[in-house]
Write an enzyme that holds these catalytic residues in place. Structure first.
Site, mmCIF file in Angstrom:
data_model
loop_
_atom_site.group_PDB
_atom_site.id
_atom_site.type_symbol
_atom_site.label_atom_id
_atom_site.label_comp_id
_atom_site.label_asym_id
_atom_site.label_seq_id
_atom_site.Cartn_x
_atom_site.Cartn_y
_atom_site.Cartn_z
ATOM 1 N N HIS A 37 0.835 -1.349 -0.007
ATOM 2 C CA HIS A 37 -0.046 -0.040 0.071
ATOM 3 C C HIS A 37 0.921 1.496 -0.051
ATOM 4 C CE1 HIS A 37 0.743 -0.689 4.341
ATOM 5 N NE2 HIS A 37 0.607 0.789 4.260
HETATM 6 C C1 UD1 Z 1 -2.391 5.450 5.793
HETATM 7 C C2 UD1 Z 1 -1.144 5.870 6.171
HETATM 8 C C3 UD1 Z 1 0.061 5.013 6.167
HETATM 9 C C4 UD1 Z 1 -0.482 3.549 6.594
HETATM 10 C C5 UD1 Z 1 -1.790 3.141 6.305
HETATM 11 C C6 UD1 Z 1 -2.134 1.816 6.706
HETATM 12 C C7 UD1 Z 1 -0.695 8.465 6.148
HETATM 13 C C8 UD1 Z 1 -0.378 9.318 5.597
HETATM 14 N N1 UD1 Z 1 -1.006 7.205 5.560
HETATM 15 O O1 UD1 Z 1 -2.283 5.136 4.184
HETATM 16 O O2 UD1 Z 1 1.192 5.530 6.945
HETATM 17 O O3 UD1 Z 1 0.642 2.725 6.358
HETATM 18 O O4 UD1 Z 1 -2.592 4.089 6.339
HETATM 19 O O5 UD1 Z 1 -3.003 0.876 6.170
HETATM 20 O O6 UD1 Z 1 -1.557 8.539 7.335
HETATM 21 N N2 UD1 Z 1 -9.320 4.280 1.502
HETATM 22 C C9 UD1 Z 1 -10.697 3.433 1.450
HETATM 23 N N3 UD1 Z 1 -11.320 3.308 2.766
HETATM 24 C C10 UD1 Z 1 -10.817 3.429 4.028
HETATM 25 C C11 UD1 Z 1 -9.300 4.028 3.872
HETATM 26 C C12 UD1 Z 1 -8.890 4.432 2.794
HETATM 27 O O7 UD1 Z 1 -11.106 3.319 0.487
HETATM 28 O O8 UD1 Z 1 -11.341 2.995 4.683
HETATM 29 C C13 UD1 Z 1 -8.901 4.513 0.144
HETATM 30 C C14 UD1 Z 1 -9.412 6.039 -0.352
HETATM 31 O O9 UD1 Z 1 -9.323 6.036 -1.590
HETATM 32 C C15 UD1 Z 1 -8.138 6.932 0.127
HETATM 33 C C16 UD1 Z 1 -6.862 5.747 -0.005
HETATM 34 O O10 UD1 Z 1 -7.460 4.656 0.523
HETATM 35 O O11 UD1 Z 1 -7.950 7.885 -0.612
HETATM 36 C C17 UD1 Z 1 -5.742 6.076 0.827
HETATM 37 O O12 UD1 Z 1 -5.850 6.186 2.218
HETATM 38 P P1 UD1 Z 1 -5.214 7.094 3.317
HETATM 39 O O13 UD1 Z 1 -5.627 7.035 4.793
HETATM 40 O O14 UD1 Z 1 -5.066 8.699 2.868
HETATM 41 O O15 UD1 Z 1 -3.836 6.615 3.147
HETATM 42 P P2 UD1 Z 1 -3.386 5.104 3.231
HETATM 43 O O16 UD1 Z 1 -2.535 4.673 2.011
HETATM 44 O O17 UD1 Z 1 -4.388 4.346 3.884
HETATM 45 N N1 UDP Z 2 -3.708 -6.251 8.925
HETATM 46 C C1 UDP Z 2 -4.962 -6.805 9.095
HETATM 47 N N2 UDP Z 2 -5.580 -7.066 8.011
HETATM 48 C C2 UDP Z 2 -4.936 -7.076 6.813
HETATM 49 C C3 UDP Z 2 -3.689 -6.232 6.696
HETATM 50 C C4 UDP Z 2 -3.094 -6.011 7.962
HETATM 51 O O1 UDP Z 2 -5.403 -7.175 10.078
HETATM 52 O O2 UDP Z 2 -5.734 -7.265 5.840
HETATM 53 C C5 UDP Z 2 -3.063 -5.801 10.209
HETATM 54 C C6 UDP Z 2 -1.448 -6.475 10.331
HETATM 55 O O3 UDP Z 2 -1.558 -7.771 11.073
HETATM 56 C C7 UDP Z 2 -0.890 -5.322 11.292
HETATM 57 C C8 UDP Z 2 -1.393 -4.027 10.698
HETATM 58 O O4 UDP Z 2 -2.634 -4.338 10.343
HETATM 59 O O5 UDP Z 2 -1.393 -5.499 12.718
HETATM 60 C C9 UDP Z 2 -0.609 -3.579 9.981
HETATM 61 O O6 UDP Z 2 -1.385 -2.373 9.343
HETATM 62 P P1 UDP Z 2 -0.853 -1.625 7.887
HETATM 63 O O7 UDP Z 2 -0.109 -2.652 7.136
HETATM 64 O O8 UDP Z 2 -1.989 -1.183 7.291
HETATM 65 O O9 UDP Z 2 -0.142 -0.260 8.472
HETATM 66 P P2 UDP Z 2 1.394 0.184 8.556
HETATM 67 O O10 UDP Z 2 1.849 -0.928 9.669
HETATM 68 O O11 UDP Z 2 2.216 -0.001 7.304
HETATM 69 O O12 UDP Z 2 1.398 1.542 8.772
#
Ligand code: UD1
Ligand code: UDP
Length: 363
Positions: free
Chosen positions: A206
């Site tokens: 991601h």
């Molecule tokens: C965010 C965090 C990242 C983290 C990740 C964990 C920031 C800058 N980034 O990235 O550090 O590793 O979460 O998963 O805070 N979206 C949905 N449904 C949701 C949430 C998001 O469809 O419930 C989609 C939307 O199109 C959105 C995109 O995902 O624009 C990105 O979501 P966003 O929270 O901005 O960043 P992440 O890539 O999720």
């Molecule tokens: N995780 C989960 N389901 C998924 C993917 C990740 O429960 O489909 C959990 C994973 O075990 C860990 C956390 O989500 O505890 C990590 O989150 P993510 O990778 O979204 O964020 P990051 O750590 O990169 O910020």
């Protein structure tokens, strides 16, 4: 009585705050705890699933900020959380990790002279092109309590001139949740539901640097295509990545890989189960580098750097360059039985929440 706000917003925050919430709840005469959810992640599978699996109550405040550009999302969080702070006047705000909700809420609190504690402080990838690195630097610079997961966190903070008395090496709070729920996770029937009986590798992806440009995403998908000829791949796909695969017209390419099992994001128990039984993991996640080290499962991190170096020096993690051949070669090394062994770092022991609450009982 100390009034404390615990901030959650995105998926990796929930497993970090749940153990702390439960530990504070053991002392109702000393602490009044409120759970604040910014709504940065809002899909059922990115949020509610974790409240259920981690047995957390509904948030006291839900700010419903949703998705947006960095500026818009950060501004919305700051505007809405400031109102909560002005109304509720907590004595302490605890933020976790490195997402936009972390830095936005920390800035709000500190400007109202409310002390901030940062859980998972001191981690540095030293790559300022990552939005998370900016969130880490900002949050650490203004926090009063820097709660670190590993000694490299302490070293980074000291090198930046943070006074020693603000730094507390408490350990890795994600491992508190993992240890609490791993037995339950063992019983998950996710593999039967997907229909996998043989070996598999688990994938998550991601990071904007990997999925927000077509060339990078193709580089990785081409590697998956080749690896999937030797082993099943299970890929619970992040909503950002789903969106990008559609935007770049890559859906057909992904569908054609018959051993690639693309599934929606899964809940916490299911994901722990998928990790513990995997032959290896391919990821760009922060937290999964740590969880795989705990499980002793080899992890190939598709990034040029990591803010979690202990997972490489002590754990089972290996960084892999964004290059199709490099990714395939690293996977082949594991598939031929050459498996990196590691050990569990100090204070990744399920007692981090206990150590943190003790700090706030004493201070
Ligand atoms: C965010 C965090 C990242 C983290 C990740 C964990 C920031 C800058 N980034 O990235 O550090 O590793 O979460 O998963 O805070 N979206 C949905 N449904 C949701 C949430 C998001 O469809 O419930 C989609 C939307 O199109 C959105 C995109 O995902 O624009 C990105 O979501 P966003 O929270 O901005 O960043 P992440 O890539 O999720
Ligand atoms: N995780 C989960 N389901 C998924 C993917 C990740 O429960 O489909 C959990 C994973 O075990 C860990 C956390 O989500 O505890 C990590 O989150 P993510 O990778 O979204 O964020 P990051 O750590 O990169 O910020």
């Amino acid at each position: 009585m100390k009034k404390i706000h615990l901030i959650v917003g995105a998926r990796p925050n929930f497993m970090k705050m749940a153990p702390l919430y439960k530990e504070f709840a053991k002392f109702p005469k000393e602490f009044e705890i409120k759970l604040i959810h910014t709504g940065q992640h809002y899909d059922e599978r990115m949020s509610k699933f974790f409240f259920d699996d981690l047995q957390m109550p509904k948030p006291d405040e839900y700010l419903e900020v949703g998705s947006g550009t960095h500026g818009k999302q950060t501004a919305k969080i700051m505007e809405r959380y400031e109102e909560v702070l002005l109304k509720d006047k907590p004595d302490l705000v605890i933020v976790a990790g490195d997402v936009n909700s972390t830095s936005a809420c920390a800035i709000d609190a500190v400007k109202l002279h409310i002390p901030v504690a940062h859980l998972e402080a001191g981690l540095r990838s030293f790559a300022r092109s990552m939005p998370e690195e900016i969130n880490r630097i900002l949050t650490d610079a203004i926090s009063d309590y820097l709660l670190t997961p590993s000694p490299d966190g302490d070293e980074n903070l000291l090198a930046e001139g943070v006074p020693e008395e603000k730094i507390f090496f408490v350990g890795n709070i994600m491992i508190d949740s993992l240890m609490q729920y791993q037995d339950r996770a063992k019983g998950s029937d996710i593999l039967e539901r997907i229909g996998i009986r043989n070996d598999y590798a688990l994938i998550t992806l991601h990071r904007p640097s990997n999925v927000d440009n077509k060339k990078g995403l193709l580089t990785i998908l081409n590697a998956f295509e080749e690896i999937s000829k030797s082993i099943n791949l299970i890929f619970p796909i992040h909503p950002r990545t789903t969106k990008q695969i559609q935007a770049f017209d890559l859906e057909e390419k992904v569908k054609k890989m018959k051993n690639l099992h693309l599934i929606p994001p899964v809940g916490y128990y299911d994901f722990l189960k998928l990790q513990m039984d995997a032959k290896f993991i391919l990821t760009d996640s922060g937290g999964i580098q740590e969880e795989s080290t705990y499980f002793g499962v080899p992890c190939l991190t598709l990034r040029p750097n990591t803010e979690r170096p202990i997972t490489i020096t002590q754990g089972t993690n290996t960084l892999v360059k964004l290059n199709t051949d490099d990714i395939i070669n690293e996977a082949k090394i594991i598939l031929t039985g050459n498996i990196k062994k590691g050990s569990i770092p100090k204070y990744w022991d399920g007692k981090t929440a206990e150590r943190i609450v003790k700090i706030f009982k004493d201070n």
